[in-house]
Structure formats: C-alpha cells, structure tokens
Design a protein around this motif. Structure first.
Motif, mmCIF file in Angstrom:
data_model
loop_
_atom_site.group_PDB
_atom_site.id
_atom_site.type_symbol
_atom_site.label_atom_id
_atom_site.label_comp_id
_atom_site.label_asym_id
_atom_site.label_seq_id
_atom_site.Cartn_x
_atom_site.Cartn_y
_atom_site.Cartn_z
ATOM 1 N N MET A 156 0.837 -1.207 0.000
ATOM 2 C CA MET A 156 0.000 0.000 0.000
ATOM 3 C C MET A 156 0.869 1.253 0.000
ATOM 4 O O MET A 156 0.569 2.240 -0.654
ATOM 5 N N LYS A 157 1.969 1.211 0.777
ATOM 6 C CA LYS A 157 2.871 2.364 0.855
ATOM 7 C C LYS A 157 3.503 2.642 -0.504
ATOM 8 O O LYS A 157 3.632 3.803 -0.925
ATOM 9 N N LYS A 158 3.884 1.561 -1.209
ATOM 10 C CA LYS A 158 4.501 1.726 -2.527
ATOM 11 C C LYS A 158 3.518 2.353 -3.515
ATOM 12 O O LYS A 158 3.894 3.202 -4.323
ATOM 13 N N ILE A 159 2.256 1.941 -3.438
ATOM 14 C CA ILE A 159 1.236 2.508 -4.314
ATOM 15 C C ILE A 159 1.076 3.999 -4.040
ATOM 16 O O ILE A 159 0.985 4.817 -4.969
ATOM 17 N N THR A 160 1.049 4.347 -2.779
ATOM 18 C CA THR A 160 0.894 5.755 -2.391
ATOM 19 C C THR A 160 2.053 6.607 -2.900
ATOM 20 O O THR A 160 1.862 7.739 -3.367
ATOM 21 N N ILE A 161 3.268 6.041 -2.834
ATOM 22 C CA ILE A 161 4.461 6.786 -3.253
ATOM 23 C C ILE A 161 4.516 6.949 -4.773
ATOM 24 O O ILE A 161 4.883 8.011 -5.282
ATOM 25 N N THR A 162 4.151 5.897 -5.492
ATOM 26 C CA THR A 162 4.294 5.923 -6.956
ATOM 27 C C THR A 162 3.086 6.498 -7.689
ATOM 28 O O THR A 162 3.212 6.926 -8.833
ATOM 29 N N LEU A 163 1.922 6.530 -7.036
ATOM 30 C CA LEU A 163 0.690 6.935 -7.716
ATOM 31 C C LEU A 163 0.743 8.341 -8.339
ATOM 32 O O LEU A 163 0.324 8.507 -9.493
ATOM 33 N N PRO A 164 1.254 9.370 -7.646
ATOM 34 C CA PRO A 164 1.274 10.709 -8.262
ATOM 35 C C PRO A 164 2.030 10.749 -9.594
ATOM 36 O O PRO A 164 1.560 11.340 -10.570
ATOM 37 N N GLY A 165 3.188 10.113 -9.646
ATOM 38 C CA GLY A 165 3.983 10.096 -10.875
ATOM 39 C C GLY A 165 3.316 9.310 -11.982
ATOM 40 O O GLY A 165 3.365 9.699 -13.157
ATOM 41 N N ILE A 166 2.666 8.188 -11.626
ATOM 42 C CA ILE A 166 1.962 7.374 -12.621
ATOM 43 C C ILE A 166 0.793 8.155 -13.210
ATOM 44 O O ILE A 166 0.572 8.153 -14.422
ATOM 45 N N VAL A 167 0.037 8.833 -12.346
ATOM 46 C CA VAL A 167 -1.101 9.641 -12.808
ATOM 47 C C VAL A 167 -0.623 10.776 -13.715
ATOM 48 O O VAL A 167 -1.229 11.056 -14.755
ATOM 49 N N LEU A 168 0.475 11.425 -13.346
ATOM 50 C CA LEU A 168 1.030 12.496 -14.175
ATOM 51 C C LEU A 168 1.382 11.974 -15.563
ATOM 52 O O LEU A 168 1.036 12.600 -16.580
#
Length: 327
Positions: free
Chosen positions: A1-13
């Motif tokens: 879950m922590k990894k998803i939270t960290i990577t999600l902003p960049g993936i969405v961008l």
C-alpha cells in the motif's frame, strides 16, 4: 500500500500527459504516439520544475510500466500467420537482422557511440522500432537519455521510409510480393510499414504487415541474448557471479504467453484490440516518463552521431533485404 501511495502521483502524471500524445499519434500514425510522448515529457520538464512527489512514480513508469506494455503487445500477434509467413521468409529475416546488428556494432564503435545506444538503435532498426527498444531497454538497464536518443533516431527514419519506400518501389519496378517483403523487413515501426505497404498496393500492404509481425516475435530471442550478455558483462566488472533467474527478462515470457493466449483461446477480436491499445498507451506513458527525465539540451547536442548510426543501419538493412531477395 505504501509503494502505491508513493508511486501513484507520478503514474497519474504520466497517464495524463500521455493522453493527448496517444490521441494525436492515433490520428497521425506516421509520427507515432511514443515519439509524441517523449516530446511532451521533455517539453513539460523544460518549463516546469516538478515537485519531488512525482519522482518515484515517474521512475516506476519508465521501468516497470514499460515492461507491462510489452506483455500486452503480445496480444496483437497471431502465431498461425507468423508460422506460415515466417517459414517462407526465415532466411531473409536472419540475414537482415544479422546485418543490422553487425552494422550497429561496427559503425557504433567507429563513431564512438555508447554501447547501450548502439544496442538500442540496432534492436530498433532490426526488429520493430519503439516496441523493440521498449523491450530491450529494461534488459540492458538503459538510461532515459539513451532510450530517448534511440527512439528519436528511429522516428526520423520511420517518417522517411513511409514516403520514400513506395516511390523507390515503383522506380525499381518491384511487384507486390517483393515490395511487401522489402517493406516488412526494412522499415522499423508498424505504423510506417502500414503506410508504406498500402501506399504501394493492398496486396503488398497485407504481406508487409505479416512479415513485420513475424519480425516482432524476434524480440524474444534477442532480449534473452542481451540479458545473458549484459548480465555476464556486469558480473565480470563487479567480479561476482550471476544467477539465471535474476537475468531472465520475465516480462518477455509474458509477451510469449499473451501471444499464445490470443492465438489459441476464443477471445473476441474487440477485446484483443482493447488489450493491444492498452499496451500502446502504457508505452506512451513510459515514453512520457523518459522525456520528463531527459535533458533536452544534451539530447540535441549529442544526437548527431546517433542519427548517423541510425542512417547507416537503416541503409544496410534496406540494401541487404533487396540483395537477399535478388539472390
């Protein structure tokens, strides 16, 4: 879950920036969405100092999402057609692939171009442009700037081929069979193969596309060889051993599995098309991320040699295809 939270902003961008590039590339396939993705990323990075918040997701997209895109692209291959045409064109494919790789190595050394850029341009020229570069980049641990150099170089000759090949085919008096084989083996990207092949004739276009898809399957053995070679080379430098399980590009196995699934299972054509388009979109996302981490000034400054190498490889590949057919 922590990894998803960290990577999600960049993936969405990356996903948001990729959308217009994907749509425009669909309307103008000769240019291609991957190139537009890289350009969009570089343009954005030139005018926007992005927060550190996006860094992990951008890195994840340029590496892992790139591998997932290759897996999905496997759904676009019909192995029955490839086996049928591949048996007829195997000799031609072997000679053209060997010529492209050997030329990339020799010319790259003479031009003093970095080894990984040599490899990416050679793979992109020999196999299938952006898709092959996408598959090879994670295997050889290529940097963003190296991928950007290779993609930009391949793009230039894709556009040239789409306009130049039909003209040359008519000048040389080629028939549908010979032109289809020539285009399918000597033009890099599928969109340019389609453009050049069907401009010449419908029959030539049909054959060119099937030959091109047969070339695409060469991603599998080539990436395996690259994985073995580069991992062994790295291990020797570090004076350490290596394990096959660590060097094996597992995403290529996924590419093979999706090809088998699309060939043998009764999946609706519409669903196959959606999966392939998803794969193409993920490639654009990965290219956006690579563009976001690319220094535009350095790319322009150091891009001349890459273009020369791409031209030499493309020329040798085109001539080799004609010579082998003639023989």
């Amino acid at each position: 879950m922590k990894k998803i939270t960290i990577t999600l902003p960049g993936i969405v961008l990356a996903a948001v920036v990729a959308l217009p590039a994907y749509l425009i590339g669909t309307l103008f396939p000769i240019v291609g969405s991957p190139v537009l993705g890289i350009l969009s990323g570089m343009l954005l990075s030139s005018f926007w100092r992005r927060p550190v918040l996006f860094d992990d997701g951008i890195k994840y997209t340029s590496k892992k999402v790139l591998q997932y895109s290759v897996v999905l692209m496997g759904f676009g291959l019909d192995l029955f057609n490839i086996i049928k045409v591949g048996g007829q064109t195997l000799e031609l494919l072997i000679f053209t692939l060997a010529a492209a790789f050997l030329t990339a190595y020799i010319a790259g050394k003479l031009l003093r171009i970095e080894g990984k850029i040599q490899t990416l341009i050679g793979v992109g020229t020999a196999i299938c442009g952006g898709s092959a570069i996408a598959a090879a980049a994670p295997v050889i641990d290529a940097k963003e700037k190296e991928v950007a150099h290779a993609i930009s170089t391949i793009f230039l000759f894709n556009v040239m081929a789409a306009f130049l090949f039909p003209f040359l085919g008519h000048v040389m008096g080629m028939n549908d069979q010979s032109f289809g084989l020539w285009t399918g083996t000597a033009v890099n990207d599928t969109s340019s193969v389609v453009a050049a092949g069907y401009t010449f004739s419908h029959a030539a276009g049909n054959l060119a596309v099937i030959v091109k898809l047969t070339r695409t399957l060469m991603i599998v053995p080539v990436t395996l060889v690259l994985a073995f070679y580069y991992s062994r080379k790295t291990a020797q430098k570090k004076q350490s051993g290596y394990h096959f399980s660590k060097i094996f590009p597992w995403f290529v196995l996924g590419f093979v599995m999706t090809s088998v699934i699309s060939t043998f299972l009764p999946i609706p054509t519409a669903a196959i098309n959606v999966l392939v388009q998803c794969g193409k979109y993920l490639i654009v996302m990965a290219m956006v991320s690579i563009g976001l981490n690319t220094n535009v000034v350095k790319l322009i400054k150091n891009g001349g040699k890459s273009i020369v190498l791409g031209f030499i490889c493309w020329g040798v590949l085109s001539i080799t295809s004609l010579v082998i057919q003639w023989l």
